[in-house]
Design an enzyme around this catalytic site. Structure first.
Site, mmCIF file in Angstrom:
data_model
loop_
_atom_site.group_PDB
_atom_site.id
_atom_site.type_symbol
_atom_site.label_atom_id
_atom_site.label_comp_id
_atom_site.label_asym_id
_atom_site.label_seq_id
_atom_site.Cartn_x
_atom_site.Cartn_y
_atom_site.Cartn_z
ATOM 1 N N TYR A 37 0.831 -1.206 0.000
ATOM 2 C CA TYR A 37 0.000 0.000 0.000
ATOM 3 C C TYR A 37 0.865 1.256 0.000
ATOM 4 C CZ TYR A 37 -3.377 3.459 1.710
ATOM 5 O OH TYR A 37 -4.154 4.579 1.867
ATOM 6 N N LYS A 41 1.412 4.129 -3.010
ATOM 7 C CA LYS A 41 1.213 5.562 -2.741
ATOM 8 C C LYS A 41 2.486 6.343 -3.083
ATOM 9 C CE LYS A 41 -2.988 5.539 -1.066
ATOM 10 N NZ LYS A 41 -4.081 6.269 -1.705
ATOM 11 N N LEU A 64 -7.866 7.931 8.442
ATOM 12 C CA LEU A 64 -8.918 8.927 8.220
ATOM 13 C C LEU A 64 -10.130 8.577 9.070
ATOM 14 C CD1 LEU A 64 -8.692 9.385 4.356
ATOM 15 C CD2 LEU A 64 -7.920 10.976 6.128
ATOM 16 N N ARG A 72 -15.029 -1.735 6.986
ATOM 17 C CA ARG A 72 -13.837 -2.567 7.147
ATOM 18 C C ARG A 72 -13.601 -2.713 8.644
ATOM 19 N NH1 ARG A 72 -10.031 0.625 2.876
ATOM 20 N NH2 ARG A 72 -11.138 0.025 0.983
#
Length: 136
Positions: A37, A41, A64, A72
Site C-alpha cells: 500500500y 502511494k 482517516l 472494514r
C-alpha cells in the site's frame, strides 16, 4: 489501479494546462517501502512529481476518521481506538495520528486557493490540521 488512475489523471491535467496538483496519499508513503500500500502511494507521488507540475502538494494523513460507504473491521476498530491512541503519539510519531477526513478535505481546499509558491510540499498531521483551520 491507485497508481495508474492518479498518473493518468495527472497526465490529462498537465496536458490541459494545470500547473498545481494536490494528492491525498498516506503517512509513510515511499516508492521503496516493503509495504504494498505504502509503495503504491509512494510510486504515485513520484510519478506526479515527474509530470512537472509547478506546485505539488502531497497530503499524507494517518488513519482517516469519519463515515465510510463500506465497512472494514480493522478501520472501524481503529476509528474507535484513535481518540485514545492519538495523545500517546508524540514527537516524530505525531504524524501517524488519526485525522478527520473533513480536515484533510479542508486542507486540500485551502491549498487549492492558496497554491502560490512553486515546489513540492509534504503535509502531515500538524500542517494538515493547521491548513484545515486556516492557520497556515
Amino acid at each position: 489501479m491507485d497508481r495508474e488512475l492518479v498518473l493518468r489523471l495527472g497526465e490529462v491535467a498537465r496536458r490541459l494546462g494545470a500547473r498545481h496538483a494536490i494528492l491525498v496519499s498516506s503517512v509513510g508513503a515511499s516508492a521503496q517501502s516493503g509495504n504494498f500500500y505504502l509503495r503504491v502511494k509512494g510510486e504515485a507521488e513520484r510519478g506526479l512529481a515527474e509530470l512537472g507540475f509547478e506546485r505539488l502538494d502531497l497530503l499524507r494523513p494517518g488513519l482517516l476518521l469519519g463515515e465510510r460507504a463500506e465497512r472494514r473491521r480493522a478501520e472501524g476498530l481503529g476509528q474507535h481506538l484513535a481518540p485514545l491512541a492519538n495523545p500517546l503519539l508524540l514527537g516524530g510519531l505525531r504524524r501517524y495520528r488519526a485525522i478527520a477526513a473533513t480536515d484533510v478535505a479542508d486542507a486540500a481546499f485551502a491549498l487549492l486557493r492558496r497554491g502560490d509558491e512553486p515546489g513540492r510540499f509534504v503535509h502531515e498531521f500538524d500542517s494538515l490540521r493547521a491548513l484545515s483551520r486556516g492557520a497556515a
